[in-house]
Design a protein around this motif. Structure first.
Motif, PDB file in Angstrom:
ATOM      1  N   ALA A  82    -133.173 -57.582  48.402  1.00 53.04           N
ATOM      2  CA  ALA A  82    -132.410 -56.618  47.595  1.00 53.04           C
ATOM      3  C   ALA A  82    -133.291 -55.450  47.170  1.00 53.04           C
ATOM      4  N   ALA A  83    -134.530 -55.743  46.774  1.00 52.63           N
ATOM      5  CA  ALA A  83    -135.452 -54.673  46.381  1.00 52.63           C
ATOM      6  C   ALA A  83    -135.747 -53.754  47.559  1.00 52.63           C
TER       7      ALA A  83
ATOM      8  N   LEU B 133    -138.476 -55.842  37.699  1.00 52.28           N
ATOM      9  CA  LEU B 133    -137.486 -56.842  37.331  1.00 52.28           C
ATOM     10  C   LEU B 133    -137.169 -57.764  38.507  1.00 52.28           C
ATOM     11  N   LEU B 134    -137.038 -57.200  39.696  1.00 54.63           N
ATOM     12  CA  LEU B 134    -136.763 -58.015  40.884  1.00 54.63           C
ATOM     13  C   LEU B 134    -138.034 -58.638  41.445  1.00 54.63           C
ATOM     14  N   GLN B 135    -139.042 -57.816  41.624  1.00 56.61           N
ATOM     15  CA  GLN B 135    -140.242 -58.289  42.306  1.00 56.61           C
ATOM     16  C   GLN B 135    -141.157 -59.114  41.408  1.00 56.61           C
TER      17      GLN B 135
ATOM     18  N   LEU C 188    -134.019 -61.708  46.407  1.00 56.85           N
ATOM     19  CA  LEU C 188    -134.409 -60.611  45.513  1.00 56.85           C
ATOM     20  C   LEU C 188    -135.322 -59.608  46.211  1.00 56.85           C
ATOM     21  N   GLU C 189    -136.223 -60.098  47.029  1.00 56.43           N
ATOM     22  CA  GLU C 189    -137.104 -59.189  47.766  1.00 56.43           C
ATOM     23  C   GLU C 189    -136.305 -58.372  48.777  1.00 56.43           C
TER      24      GLU C 189
ATOM     25  N   THR D 198    -140.425 -59.122  52.885  1.00 56.64           N
ATOM     26  CA  THR D 198    -139.126 -59.783  53.053  1.00 56.64           C
ATOM     27  C   THR D 198    -139.141 -60.709  54.261  1.00 56.64           C
TER      28      THR D 198
ATOM     29  N   ASN E  44    -142.568 -53.675  51.782  1.00 55.51           N
ATOM     30  CA  ASN E  44    -141.508 -54.567  51.313  1.00 55.51           C
ATOM     31  C   ASN E  44    -140.722 -55.190  52.459  1.00 55.51           C
TER      32      ASN E  44
ATOM     33  N   LEU F 185    -140.266 -52.264  41.609  1.00 54.87           N
ATOM     34  CA  LEU F 185    -139.104 -52.807  40.905  1.00 54.87           C
ATOM     35  C   LEU F 185    -139.519 -54.097  40.187  1.00 54.87           C
TER      36      LEU F 185
ATOM     37  N   TRP G 151    -140.139 -61.654  39.678  1.00 48.75           N
ATOM     38  CA  TRP G 151    -139.741 -63.032  39.975  1.00 48.75           C
ATOM     39  C   TRP G 151    -140.280 -63.461  41.336  1.00 48.75           C
TER      40      TRP G 151
END
Length: 176
Positions: A122-123, A63-65, A119-120, A153, A149, A61, A67
């Motif tokens: 959420a991913a 877009l999330l990861q 974000l992590e 997290t 992941n 992902l 960042w």
């Protein structure tokens, strides 16, 4: 001579009147014997694990990861520099309010790392989300990516907690 007749003193020599840096942490290897030094070492260790784990999951992902990677790598580098400045003793050579800089640095990184942790997480929570491919419906994250992941997290949370502890210690030093 001034207007009142008294002589004007010469301006002070800046090399002589240079103020001492304001720091309460020890310079050199002694910083490693403090709680702040220990937390910076843990920030570097856990932060390095975060970006290694996220990178090893092949960043499913971006877009999330993306960042998360940016924050973790940048914080890793700046924490190494921060520790290096103290270990080398350069803090005694540079005129700055190091107590405030310590607080400002850890506050900024704590805010960014907390966002990266969210974000992590959420991913990672998108594990059961299925996406359509041309052949079949597949989960967004494979089981291996999901496990990596989850670990990323957990380490992102631990890194955020270390930055939070460093922030608390820096606030105590800055505002006695």
């Amino acid at each position: 001579m001034s207007a009142g007749g008294a002589p004007v003193p010469p301006p002070p020599n800046p090399a002589v009147s240079f103020p001492a840096p304001r720091i309460t942490l020890p310079a050199g290897p002694d910083i490693l014997r403090t709680y702040s030094g220990a937390f910076v070492c843990l920030e570097i260790l856990f932060g390095g694990l975060v970006w290694i784990l996220v990178a090893s999951s092949n960043v499913p992902l971006p877009l999330l990861q993306g960042w998360v990677m940016f924050v973790s790598v940048t914080a890793f580098i700046f924490s190494l520099l921060f520790l290096g400045v103290f270990l080398s003793g350069m803090v005694t050579q540079i005129d700055a309010n190091w107590n405030f800089l310590d607080f400002a640095y850890h506050f900024t990184v704590f805010v960014f790392y907390f966002g990266a942790f969210l974000l992590e997480a959420a991913a990672t929570s998108l594990h059961d989300l299925h996406c359509n491919t041309t052949a079949s419906v597949q989960p967004l994250l494979s089981d291996n990516q999901y496990n990596i992941n989850v670990a990323a997290t957990i380490f992102a949370f631990m890194t955020t907690a270390c930055y939070g502890c460093s922030l608390g210690l820096a606030l105590r030093r800055w505002r006695p």
